[in-house]
Motif scaffolding. Sequence first.
Motif, PDB file in Angstrom:
ATOM      1  N   ASN A 438     -16.828  20.664  13.388  1.00  0.00           N
ATOM      2  CA  ASN A 438     -17.992  21.463  13.021  1.00  0.00           C
ATOM      3  C   ASN A 438     -19.225  20.744  13.554  1.00  0.00           C
ATOM      4  OD1 ASN A 438     -20.071  22.929  11.862  1.00  0.00           O
ATOM      5  ND2 ASN A 438     -19.083  23.106   9.865  1.00  0.00           N
ATOM      6  N   LYS A 439     -19.894  21.355  14.509  1.00  0.00           N
ATOM      7  CA  LYS A 439     -21.047  20.713  15.138  1.00  0.00           C
ATOM      8  C   LYS A 439     -22.195  20.531  14.154  1.00  0.00           C
ATOM      9  CE  LYS A 439     -20.058  22.377  19.804  1.00  0.00           C
ATOM     10  NZ  LYS A 439     -20.576  23.151  20.959  1.00  0.00           N
ATOM     11  N   GLN A 440     -22.247  21.363  13.117  1.00  0.00           N
ATOM     12  CA  GLN A 440     -23.346  21.271  12.159  1.00  0.00           C
ATOM     13  C   GLN A 440     -23.157  20.124  11.175  1.00  0.00           C
ATOM     14  OE1 GLN A 440     -25.955  23.160  12.620  1.00  0.00           O
ATOM     15  NE2 GLN A 440     -24.970  24.267  14.285  1.00  0.00           N
ATOM     16  N   LYS A 441     -21.917  19.707  10.949  1.00  0.00           N
ATOM     17  CA  LYS A 441     -21.633  18.662   9.959  1.00  0.00           C
ATOM     18  C   LYS A 441     -20.729  17.593  10.568  1.00  0.00           C
ATOM     19  CE  LYS A 441     -22.181  21.696   5.962  1.00  0.00           C
ATOM     20  NZ  LYS A 441     -21.593  22.207   4.705  1.00  0.00           N
ATOM     21  N   GLU A 495     -16.559  19.271   4.278  1.00  0.00           N
ATOM     22  CA  GLU A 495     -17.768  20.040   4.576  1.00  0.00           C
ATOM     23  C   GLU A 495     -18.597  20.316   3.323  1.00  0.00           C
ATOM     24  OE1 GLU A 495     -16.678  22.877   8.253  1.00  0.00           O
ATOM     25  OE2 GLU A 495     -15.325  23.028   6.535  1.00  0.00           O
ATOM     26  N   HIS A 560     -30.100  17.249   6.371  1.00  0.00           N
ATOM     27  CA  HIS A 560     -30.399  18.570   6.919  1.00  0.00           C
ATOM     28  C   HIS A 560     -29.120  19.355   7.213  1.00  0.00           C
ATOM     29  CE1 HIS A 560     -34.712  18.533   7.165  1.00  0.00           C
ATOM     30  NE2 HIS A 560     -34.724  17.359   7.783  1.00  0.00           N
ATOM     31  N   SER A 561     -28.061  18.676   7.586  1.00  0.00           N
ATOM     32  CA  SER A 561     -26.799  19.385   7.839  1.00  0.00           C
ATOM     33  C   SER A 561     -26.174  19.925   6.563  1.00  0.00           C
ATOM     34  CB  SER A 561     -25.814  18.456   8.543  1.00  0.00           C
ATOM     35  OG  SER A 561     -25.426  17.392   7.690  1.00  0.00           O
ATOM     36  N   SER A 564     -27.818  23.507   3.206  1.00  0.00           N
ATOM     37  CA  SER A 564     -27.406  24.854   2.800  1.00  0.00           C
ATOM     38  C   SER A 564     -26.445  24.852   1.615  1.00  0.00           C
ATOM     39  CB  SER A 564     -26.753  25.584   3.980  1.00  0.00           C
ATOM     40  OG  SER A 564     -25.602  24.887   4.427  1.00  0.00           O
TER      41      SER A 564
END
Length: 1132
Positions: A438-441, A495, A560-561, A564
């Motif tokens: 997962n590129k976001q995390k 995640e 920031h990752s 959400s």
Amino acid sequence: MQLSHKLELTPKQYPDIWNKTGSVKLIRWSPDYSVVMVTWDCGGLSLWSVFGAHLICTLGGDFAYKADGTKKETMKISSMSWGPEGYHLWAIASECSGQSAADRTAPKQSGILQFQFIKSALTVNPCMSNQEQVLLQGEDRLYLNCGDATQTQHVRSSSSHPEHKSMRDRSPFPVGNVDSQGLSTLLGHRHWHVVQIHSTYLESNWPIRYSAIDKIGQNVAVSGKCGFAHYSLLTKKWKLFGNITQEQNMMVTGGLAWWNDFIALACYNLNDRQEELRVYLRTSNLDNAFAHVTKVQMVTLLLSVFRDMLIIFRADCSFCLYSIERKSEGPHPLVCLQVLQEVSMSRYIPHPSLVVSVTLTSVRTETGISLKMPQQACDAESIMLNLAGQLIMLQRDRSGPQIREKEANSQQRKLLPFCAPVVLAQSVENVWSTCRANKQKRHLLEALWLSCGGAGMKVWLPLFPRDHRKPHSFLSKRIMLPFHINIYPLAVLFEDALVLGAINETVAYDCLNNLGSPAEHLEVQFPYCIVERTSQIYLHHILRQLLVRNLGEQALLLAHSCSSLPYFPHVLELMLHEVLEEEATSREPIPDPLLPTVAKFITEFPLFLQTVVHCARKTEYALWNYLFAAVGNPKDLFEECLMAQDLDTAASYLIILQNMEAAAVSRQHATLLFNTALEQGKWDLCRHMIRFLKAIGSGECETPPATPTSQEPCAAGGFEFFRNRSISLSQCAENLPAGKFNLQKTLSMPTGPASKRWSKDSDCAENMYIDMMLWRHARRLLEEIRLKDLGCFSAQLGFELIGWLCKERTRAARVEDFVTALKKLHKDFLWPFPVIPVSSISSPFKNGKFRTAIGEQILKSQSTDHFLDVDGGLPSVPRSHTWMGSIGTAHREMDSASSHSPHTQDALLSPLLNKGDECSIGSATDLTETSSMVDGDWTMVDENFSTLSLTQSELEHISMELANKGPHRSQVQLRYLLHVFMEAGCLEWCVIIGLILRDSSVINQVLNFLQCPEVAEEMLQGIQNGLQAVDAWALNDCPGYKPLLNIIKPQLQKLSEATEEQVPPEAFQPTVISKVTEQSSPRAEDSRSSTSHSASPQSDAGSCNISRHEENVSKQEQDEALQEGSYDCIIS
């Protein structure tokens, strides 16, 4: 030899522990060497993990104390031993333990105890470490945490608990199901999904030795003494070997794992005396004919699967890597295992039994790798080996010439060597990693998570350069961060930044002590234990460790990752709270405090203001100065909340200011917040602020206002006019006594807490201060023509609207521009502008053949809006002024004149019973907000006939009439405001509302009343000029108003003529209504009014003149209306 760790009870958890336990008496390791049981000379049992994680202790809680707080006698164990696979602990209590002197002659069999346990699948099958599910196994059942809540079973049997005492089956004590209740985790409810192992398999293969679950959590496989079986959670069916001989000839030795729809296992073939690797297809019959068998030379001790690779650890201290490939040849798909590489570790491993787990991971340290290559690993880059608690990494050697993936063949890939082993950590019990990307995390998914027993957890976190910049040469690619958690970890949600575990909850047997015999007292010495799922957030620990090491940039990237996540605000709050507690309560000075760094870090997020105030309100007052010295002045933070329109958070800061600042400062900031809350319609907050301001004025600073947690949607959906009472404002006043229509008290002073503000202490300076703010806000609403907000304001805060309007009749309550006010009300109340149908000239309503009116029952059904409860009439409240008297009389006589017109015929509108009728016109009334009788399907019903057939033009006419009406809620609100303005004598607003409602009777009443000499000339002239302006506007822009204006035009002309002949009297100055006294109920015949206005008997001579004058005007209105081509369809 060297000291690894200690197993000790701390005085912090168990005070006076040295006098309670004595010396250690017995130590017993479980058969799988994953836990150890300890007992002391003075009694008590304690269960520990290998490296000191404390799991169970009987020296505190329900184990040591009864429900009434008295201390139990400690159970002393003289001997104990584990059962097969560690599912049972047999113990013998001392001869006199737990018995009184009179009971010491009891048989010794009562001293035998059996404790039943369940354990994690990781203890015997470590290949489960790459799964996110928690899987616990017992001797005959499995416990799962299913992600699908629909599959969660809430039924828990009495044997589903970790501890079961001796003679449980023969015990007379009722053992009920005790379900835990609490917050649910991300994977569903806290209840376990219990899977009972098939009895046929358990008959010859008890107990269960290995278990595994697939990645999607829908299939489980178990293995006992011989063979194996698997179960589907979707179909709830077991699949066993059809040939019992095949099952008994196979014994699983190295564990089992899932690969897609296949089950891979390492076993020993008893018939051929051969070590084998077997792969079975889940969807096929469980038979060796559908299995892929690969023979191996040595005993397989451990097995693990990573993507499309399988690794085994053999008894000769070597690894063997296989590739798994699916082949669809034949009716049943098979797999093919191909050896990729063999690695010998005999130089580094003293004995094969010391190896706890072997795992393939994508973790790497980027040694010798060019920065141009992608940093996110996709292949198996390293082997993680747990050697007696030492975590050793063998990383692939990529320092030599690199071969591109497109040019590389399978032979070249399998020859890639490994570097020398590197020790990463000590005292490691479990290792978790994932093969997902997962590129976001990337921080969380490419990290390595370690459980280190009593030392807590560790994470080997990757460090990435920000914005793909070149990293510093001295910056490491990874960092090992330790942190403590309060639970024993069983699974990691990578995640979601959560650790999952299980805890023991106890329920005492004290209420059953008097039910059993002395021989059974030994069993109730221990409480009833329940295993519950639990979870804990670990993200704030990692962020804090990064900030301690001056890695704020990496902490920002990680935060920031995860911003959400639904509990991310709680993460920031936890980090701030823990640092504050440690530093503010430290007895020694801190050379480099972390709190300023944490405060600066939190300011990078929009939740900074909420995080600070929530932390402060959960912290002691003595620590506030230390906190706000780091985060900023609370007055500045309060002003930032107001600028950001975050009023709820500002209210929380107001509580801080109340305790830290003077009362004058609190009042100043409270006034700012009160005015802002009034403007935004935050009525709950307004009520709290009124209470807060009164508390400051009376010196009650110890009772701060509660911060509102939710806002009722009254400002958008309408306002509650009637609380604890009900009335249909659209029904005729003929059915209600006139004494029930004083609205000054009834409609502006609701019962409940809001009404307590209008008490006898109104002369208090603080109340006057609050009243001035309320008056100022009401004046602004009226000047901006925001009548809907004014109604909400009055109803929600108990504002005396009628009394205030009486004082503002000649000032703020004046209407300067009728046309602008009319347009604004149409917009605010969603009321459509009237239109004239094309067929109105030929309409049957023109000649007076029909006049429709909905009956009283239909009106009652329309009043089912949740703002209006129809359960009785309006309470009787007296009036103190005579504004409504002459108007009610005039209206009654005008209705009497119009009802005797020979050109009208009453008819009823009733709903269509047949929904498929073509006459449905419900689509023309989609303006209503709620379903009611008005916006349904209608047909015309005459009183003498059951049905009437209508022509198309008649239906269009009725449809147009209904389309000209706004939402039912708006109609009720306008009627309410009409009552208020009538009571207050604001006749200009009455005319405007009458125009919107298209109620000519209301306008005629006002015009008739204007002939009284008491009315100010300014108001008379204003209404005349306003109606003329509306007439001019309607002529050009809104012709739909022309029929209504034509009806009232004769009355307006006569009023103008009468005004010119009269000498203008002095301006009428009404008295302010201060106290209301009830009048006697008037006669019923004097109380009828078709618009629900109150009427009381009048003795003025002008009333009779007005009534006679209106009777003549009514006849002229009807004749002139027919001549002008208007129509008369009253649906009210």
